[in-house]
Each structure stands twice: as structure tokens, then as C-alpha cells.
Write an enzyme that holds these catalytic residues in place. Structure first.
Site: not given
Ligand code: IPM
Ligand code: MG
Length: 362
Positions: A146, A195, A227, A251, A255
């Protein structure tokens, strides 16, 4: 105690859920005799409209002057809309990255917990989650892909573009320590995700994690490739206690970990700097489709308030009280639309907020 909390309600449902969280903080202040001073500042699309900047310097100053920051959500609709045609550095997401790096928020804590009452929302087979899910993803937040060098150039094959995953030992060591310390306070199991079979940055990452592990002999350390880690979260999330990983992997994995609990509307997060300063926000986004309809679930933001009380203000009894109130609401069958099972009655954002306030006052 006297504390200052910066409020960045942000976009769409952001202000709705933050409003309820502020009421909860008000109830906590009253019950326990604290004074919380709030200062609000624009972020995301709201700030682009007001000041042509997704993260204005004035907003960063408000955050810097506070003990902690509570953020709602930033971002606009995924496609269409005026905010999607902006250059990269003007997008609401760029504002979020600027906020993280300017405030030194390198440790992102994302707990993924399956509430017993919400097991029906869990997408995994019953036998897989019979013992629940209670894990936390610790994501490095201010380095890696990032923030590494990036660019574009013309080549004989057309334009090419690159981002760079780069880490130094200091960055790896400090996030590894957050991982080990968090594990110490929980079930003493830390899974490092990288990784290292492919990436040089992961090989450095793993060697630093192993070095730091010597300072925490009581924590059981394991390693997974990213993975496989994704697959294991889907197959058997119960095996995980604390997971530590770099920015981009975190990230994605946070999720997945959130998704297997089935209720993204319930997930809080903390982004911490050295010391006690931190930013707290729900994991969900700004949900433009349900904004302004009293439909959003405020519990993720309210649980983020619990993390704020615990980590930045050191008020653990107060944090426990907020979490207990959320648990009580679930036990009593209160549900917003996102967590209501078929046929179950759903209440709105305001009603859920009020219920939590009432439980805290009781
Ligand atoms: C998160 C989001 C952010 C990230 C985006 C909105 C920049 O997906 O906080 O997980 O990728 O960090
Ligand atoms: Mg995210």
C-alpha cells in the site's frame, strides 16, 4: 477521567452509526463519572465536497489533538457517481491511507467473533462452527504494497504499472510484538501468515517474527502461506487465535475472517499507534444503498467504542459494560435487518442504539 475523542463520521451510513455510538459514550460517561469531549471533522467524500481533499490537514489536526478517533465509514458507491472519476490521490480511500500513515497507526486489530445468537447467519456448515469462531487478525497497516514505491511508464508493450511490497525489520518487529502480546492475553497461539515460498519480503518477515518469538516463549507460533491461510479460515476457523500478517494479506484475510462470522455489521476494529492513541471504526463500509433509511446496524461501531475505551482510555470495566450491553441485546432477540433471520422482526439503527444505551444505564 477527562478525554477528548475526535469524530470522523464520514459518508453515507457513517454519520448514522457514529451518532448511536456517541450516545453510548454519553451513557458510559454519565454512569461512570467521566467527561468525554467530542470534536467532529470531515473525512472522505464529505471532505472532498467541503474542502476538495479526502483527508484535509485540518481533520488530521483534530485527530492529533485527541486521545482517540472514532470513524464511521468513508467512500462512495462502488461504480458510477462523481467520486469514482477522481484521480487516485483524491479518492476517499487515499484519504484513509493518509490518515493511517500520518497518525502512525501501524497495528490494525480486527476481531472476528461468531455470536452464538447469530449462528444462523454463518455461511459455514454447522459442524465446522459448532465450537464458534473467536479469532483476531492483526494487520500491518502503514507499510507493504500500500505504501511502497509505485509508478507507471510506457514500454514497447504498452503502459506498465507497478507497486512494491517493501518492509524493513523495524516495521516487522513492532507488528510482530503486537501479535505476540495480543496472543499472550488470549489463548497464546499466534499464526504468522506470509508468502515466504515466493516473496523476498516475506522471507525477511518470517525471520524477524521467529527472532521476536524468542521473547515470548509461552506463545505457540505457527506459520502459514497466505493462500493456505485463506483456505483454513473457510475450512476450520476455530483453529485460529491470533493471526499476524502484512498489509495487503491482512486486508484480504480480515474480510474472509469477517465473512465467515456471517455478520459484517457486527465487526469492530482498532488501528493503533505506539502508546495509547488509536483510531476505531466498524469493518463495514459506507453502504450508500441503505443510507438515510434507519437500516444500518450500529453494533459494529458500538463495539468499536468498547475497543476505544479499553485500548486508548484504559477503561476496561466500561468496555466490558458496552460489550455486555451488546450481548444482552442479542440475547433478548433484538436484531437489525442485516442480522435478522427470515421472519424475525427487525429494528432500526436508532432503536438498536437506544436499547444499548438503556442496557448500560440499567
Ligand atoms: C479496509 C479497506 C481499505 C483498505 C480501503 C477502503 C482503502 O478495504 O480497511 O480493509 O484496503 O485498507
Ligand atoms: Mg479491506
Amino acid at each position: 477521567m477527562n478525554a477528548k475523542i475526535a469524530l470522523l463520521p464520514g459518508d453515507y451510513i457513517g454519520p448514522e452509526v457514529v451518532a448511536e455510538a456517541v450516545k453510548v459514550l454519553g451513557a458510559v460517561a454519565q454512569k461512570y463519572g467521566h467527561t468525554f469531549n467530542f470534536e467532529e471533522a470531515p473525512a472522505g467524500c464529505t471532505a472532498i465536497e467541503l474542502l476538495e481533499d479526502p483527508m484535509p490537514e485540518s481533520t488530521l489536526d483534530v485527530c492529533r489533538s485527541a486521545d482517540a478517533v472514532l470513524l464511521g465509514a468513508v467512500g462512495g458507491p462502488v461504480s458510477g457517481g462523481k467520486f469514482n472519476n477522481l484521480p487516485g490521490h483524491m479518492r476517499p480511500e487515499a484519504g484513509l491511507l493518509k490518515l493511517r500513515s500520518s497518525l502512525g497507526l501501524y497495528a490494525n486489530l480486527r476481531p472476528a467473533v461468531l455470536f452464538d445468537e447469530l449462528k444462523n447467519a454463518c455461511p459455514l456448515a454447522e459442524r465446522v462452527v459448532a465450537d464458534g469462531i473467536d479469532m483476531i487478525v492483526i494487520r500491518e497497516l502503514t507499510g507493504g504494497l500500500y505504501f511502497g514505491p509505485r509508478g507507471r511508464k510506457q514500454t514497447e508493450f504498452g503502459e506498465s504499472a507497478w507497486d512494491t511490497m517493501i518492509y524493513n525489520e523495524m516495521e516487522i518487529e513492532r507488528i510482530a510484538r503486537v501479535g505476540f502480546k495480543t496472543a499472550q492475553l488470549r489463548n497464546k497461539k499466534l499464526c504468522n501468515v506470509d508468502k515466504a515460498n515466493v516473496l523476498e519480503s516475506s522471507r525477511l518477515w518470517r525471520s524477524v517474527v521467529e527472532r521476536v518469538a524468542k521473547d515470548y516463549p509461552e506463545v505457540e507460533l505457527s506459520h502459514l502461506y497466505v493462500d493456505n491461510a485463506a483456505m483454513q479460515i473457510a475450512l476450520n476457523p476455530k483453529q485460529f487465535d491470533v493471526m499476524v500478517t502484512e498489509n495487503m494479506f491482512g486486508d484480504i484475510l480480515s474480510d474472509i475472517a469477517g465473512a465467515v462470522t456471517g455478520s459484517i455489521g457486527m465487526l469492530p476494529s482498532a488501528s493503533l499507534a505506539d502508546g495509547t492513541f488509536g483510531l476505531y471504526e466498524p469493518v463495514h463500509g459506507s453502504a450508500p444503498d441503505i443510507a438515510g433509511k434507519n437500516l444500518a446496524n450500529p453494533l459494529a461501531t458500538i463495539l468499536s467504542v468498547a475497543m476505544l475505551l479499553r485500548f486508548s482510555l484504559g477503561l476496561s470495566a466500561e468496555a466490558d459494560a458496552v460489550e455486555a450491553a451488546v450481548q444482552q441485546a442479542l440475547t433478548c432477540g433484538l436484531r437489525t435487518a442485516d442480522i435478522a433471520a427470515k421472519g424475525e422482526k427487525a429494528i432500526g439503527t436508532l432503536e438498536m442504539g437506544k436499547a444499548i444505551v438503556d442496557y448500560i444505564r440499567a
